[in-house]
Design a protein around this motif. Structure first.
Motif, PDB file in Angstrom:
ATOM      1  N   ALA A  14     -17.315  69.303  14.664  1.00 15.34           N
ATOM      2  CA  ALA A  14     -17.591  69.734  16.033  1.00 15.34           C
ATOM      3  C   ALA A  14     -17.575  68.524  16.947  1.00 15.34           C
ATOM      4  O   ALA A  14     -17.776  67.394  16.502  1.00 15.34           O
ATOM      5  N   PRO A  15     -17.336  68.712  18.233  1.00 15.90           N
ATOM      6  CA  PRO A  15     -17.251  67.581  19.161  1.00 15.90           C
ATOM      7  C   PRO A  15     -18.447  66.642  19.109  1.00 15.90           C
ATOM      8  O   PRO A  15     -18.316  65.461  19.359  1.00 15.90           O
ATOM      9  N   GLU A  16     -19.614  67.154  18.747  1.00 15.43           N
ATOM     10  CA  GLU A  16     -20.776  66.279  18.682  1.00 15.43           C
ATOM     11  C   GLU A  16     -20.700  65.310  17.503  1.00 15.43           C
ATOM     12  O   GLU A  16     -21.333  64.269  17.507  1.00 15.43           O
ATOM     13  N   ALA A  17     -19.914  65.652  16.478  1.00 12.34           N
ATOM     14  CA  ALA A  17     -19.856  64.842  15.270  1.00 12.34           C
ATOM     15  C   ALA A  17     -19.069  63.555  15.453  1.00 12.34           C
ATOM     16  O   ALA A  17     -19.405  62.536  14.882  1.00 12.34           O
ATOM     17  N   LEU A  18     -18.004  63.599  16.239  1.00 11.06           N
ATOM     18  CA  LEU A  18     -17.158  62.431  16.458  1.00 11.06           C
ATOM     19  C   LEU A  18     -16.891  62.282  17.947  1.00 11.06           C
ATOM     20  O   LEU A  18     -16.720  63.269  18.640  1.00 11.06           O
ATOM     21  N   PRO A  19     -16.814  61.053  18.438  1.00 11.09           N
ATOM     22  CA  PRO A  19     -16.376  60.893  19.827  1.00 11.09           C
ATOM     23  C   PRO A  19     -14.951  61.434  19.953  1.00 11.09           C
ATOM     24  O   PRO A  19     -14.149  61.293  19.037  1.00 11.09           O
ATOM     25  N   GLY A  27       4.325  59.199  22.919  1.00 13.19           N
ATOM     26  CA  GLY A  27       4.054  58.028  22.094  1.00 13.19           C
ATOM     27  C   GLY A  27       3.672  58.446  20.690  1.00 13.19           C
ATOM     28  O   GLY A  27       4.223  59.392  20.141  1.00 13.19           O
ATOM     29  N   HIS A  28       2.698  57.739  20.116  1.00 11.50           N
ATOM     30  CA  HIS A  28       2.259  58.084  18.768  1.00 11.50           C
ATOM     31  C   HIS A  28       0.750  57.921  18.637  1.00 11.50           C
ATOM     32  O   HIS A  28       0.117  57.209  19.409  1.00 11.50           O
ATOM     33  N   VAL A  29       0.206  58.604  17.649  1.00 10.78           N
ATOM     34  CA  VAL A  29      -1.221  58.567  17.326  1.00 10.78           C
ATOM     35  C   VAL A  29      -1.318  58.310  15.836  1.00 10.78           C
ATOM     36  O   VAL A  29      -0.615  58.941  15.045  1.00 10.78           O
ATOM     37  N   THR A  39      -2.756  75.560  11.913  1.00 11.97           N
ATOM     38  CA  THR A  39      -2.209  75.225  13.232  1.00 11.97           C
ATOM     39  C   THR A  39      -2.777  73.928  13.809  1.00 11.97           C
ATOM     40  O   THR A  39      -2.571  73.649  14.984  1.00 11.97           O
ATOM     41  N   ALA A  40      -3.473  73.141  12.991  1.00 16.90           N
ATOM     42  CA  ALA A  40      -4.048  71.891  13.502  1.00 16.90           C
ATOM     43  C   ALA A  40      -4.358  70.929  12.367  1.00 16.90           C
ATOM     44  O   ALA A  40      -4.618  71.345  11.238  1.00 16.90           O
ATOM     45  N   ILE A  41      -4.308  69.646  12.701  1.00 19.12           N
ATOM     46  CA  ILE A  41      -4.755  68.589  11.793  1.00 19.12           C
ATOM     47  C   ILE A  41      -5.787  67.778  12.561  1.00 19.12           C
ATOM     48  O   ILE A  41      -5.521  67.319  13.675  1.00 19.12           O
ATOM     49  N   VAL A  42      -6.963  67.607  11.967  1.00 23.20           N
ATOM     50  CA  VAL A  42      -8.027  66.820  12.593  1.00 23.20           C
ATOM     51  C   VAL A  42      -7.979  65.431  11.979  1.00 23.20           C
ATOM     52  O   VAL A  42      -8.018  65.287  10.753  1.00 23.20           O
ATOM     53  N   ILE A  43      -7.866  64.404  12.841  1.00 21.16           N
ATOM     54  CA  ILE A  43      -7.806  63.019  12.357  1.00 21.16           C
ATOM     55  C   ILE A  43      -8.895  62.183  13.002  1.00 21.16           C
ATOM     56  O   ILE A  43      -9.453  62.556  14.034  1.00 21.16           O
ATOM     57  N   LYS A  44      -9.169  61.044  12.368  1.00 21.29           N
ATOM     58  CA  LYS A  44     -10.083  60.043  12.932  1.00 21.29           C
ATOM     59  C   LYS A  44      -9.288  58.762  13.073  1.00 21.29           C
ATOM     60  O   LYS A  44      -8.702  58.270  12.108  1.00 21.29           O
ATOM     61  N   ASN A  45      -9.263  58.196  14.303  1.00 17.83           N
ATOM     62  CA  ASN A  45      -8.503  56.964  14.505  1.00 17.83           C
ATOM     63  C   ASN A  45      -9.342  55.753  14.100  1.00 17.83           C
ATOM     64  O   ASN A  45     -10.490  55.889  13.666  1.00 17.83           O
ATOM     65  N   GLU A  46      -8.773  54.550  14.220  1.00 13.35           N
ATOM     66  CA  GLU A  46      -9.463  53.330  13.787  1.00 13.35           C
ATOM     67  C   GLU A  46     -10.729  53.042  14.581  1.00 13.35           C
ATOM     68  O   GLU A  46     -11.609  52.337  14.121  1.00 13.35           O
ATOM     69  N   GLN A  47     -10.829  53.582  15.786  1.00 22.99           N
ATOM     70  CA  GLN A  47     -12.030  53.410  16.605  1.00 22.99           C
ATOM     71  C   GLN A  47     -13.092  54.457  16.274  1.00 22.99           C
ATOM     72  O   GLN A  47     -14.149  54.478  16.887  1.00 22.99           O
ATOM     73  N   GLY A  48     -12.809  55.337  15.315  1.00 27.76           N
ATOM     74  CA  GLY A  48     -13.769  56.352  14.901  1.00 27.76           C
ATOM     75  C   GLY A  48     -13.754  57.605  15.757  1.00 27.76           C
ATOM     76  O   GLY A  48     -14.620  58.458  15.606  1.00 27.76           O
ATOM     77  N   GLY A  50     -12.410  61.254  16.946  1.00 27.85           N
ATOM     78  CA  GLY A  50     -11.753  62.413  16.363  1.00 27.85           C
ATOM     79  C   GLY A  50     -10.724  62.980  17.315  1.00 27.85           C
ATOM     80  O   GLY A  50     -10.945  63.029  18.527  1.00 27.85           O
ATOM     81  N   THR A  51      -9.584  63.391  16.778  1.00 22.55           N
ATOM     82  CA  THR A  51      -8.512  63.973  17.567  1.00 22.55           C
ATOM     83  C   THR A  51      -7.962  65.185  16.824  1.00 22.55           C
ATOM     84  O   THR A  51      -7.762  65.132  15.611  1.00 22.55           O
TER      85      THR A  51
END
Length: 91
Positions: A14-19, A27-29, A39-48, A50-51
């Motif tokens: 949930a949005p509260e779990a990750l910024p 571009g790219h992510v 229909t979606a993939i949830v990822i965490k970037n190097e800054q922590g 969630g996208t």
């Protein structure tokens, strides 16, 4: 019963779990896969952050992704065009 399971899984990221990270217009992510949905993939970037990458029938998927995979997603103004496993840089 499946509806209850799905609601519980969504609550994990949930949005509260990750910024929240944002998907650029172009571009790219890059990030680590946390969860995969039809229909979606949830990822965490190097800054922590969630996208959520919205997957459509036009999105080219380079693999069957699973949590822990490192990926790179290519984005156009029309959405996520492709998602690939990130090449390892280890020698």
């Amino acid at each position: 019963m499946l509806g209850h399971f799905f609601a519980a899984v969504v609550a994990i990221v949930a949005p509260e779990a990750l910024p929240a990270g944002t998907v650029p217009q172009q571009g790219h992510v890059e990030g680590e896969v946390l969860q995969v949905f039809p229909t979606a993939i949830v990822i965490k970037n190097e800054q922590g952050q969630g996208t959520v990458l919205q997957i459509t029938p036009r999105t080219q998927l380079g693999a069957q992704f699973k949590p822990g995979d490192k990926i790179v997603a290519y984005v156009t103004p029309y959405g996520v065009s492709s998602v690939q496993l990130k090449a390892s840089t280890a020698l």
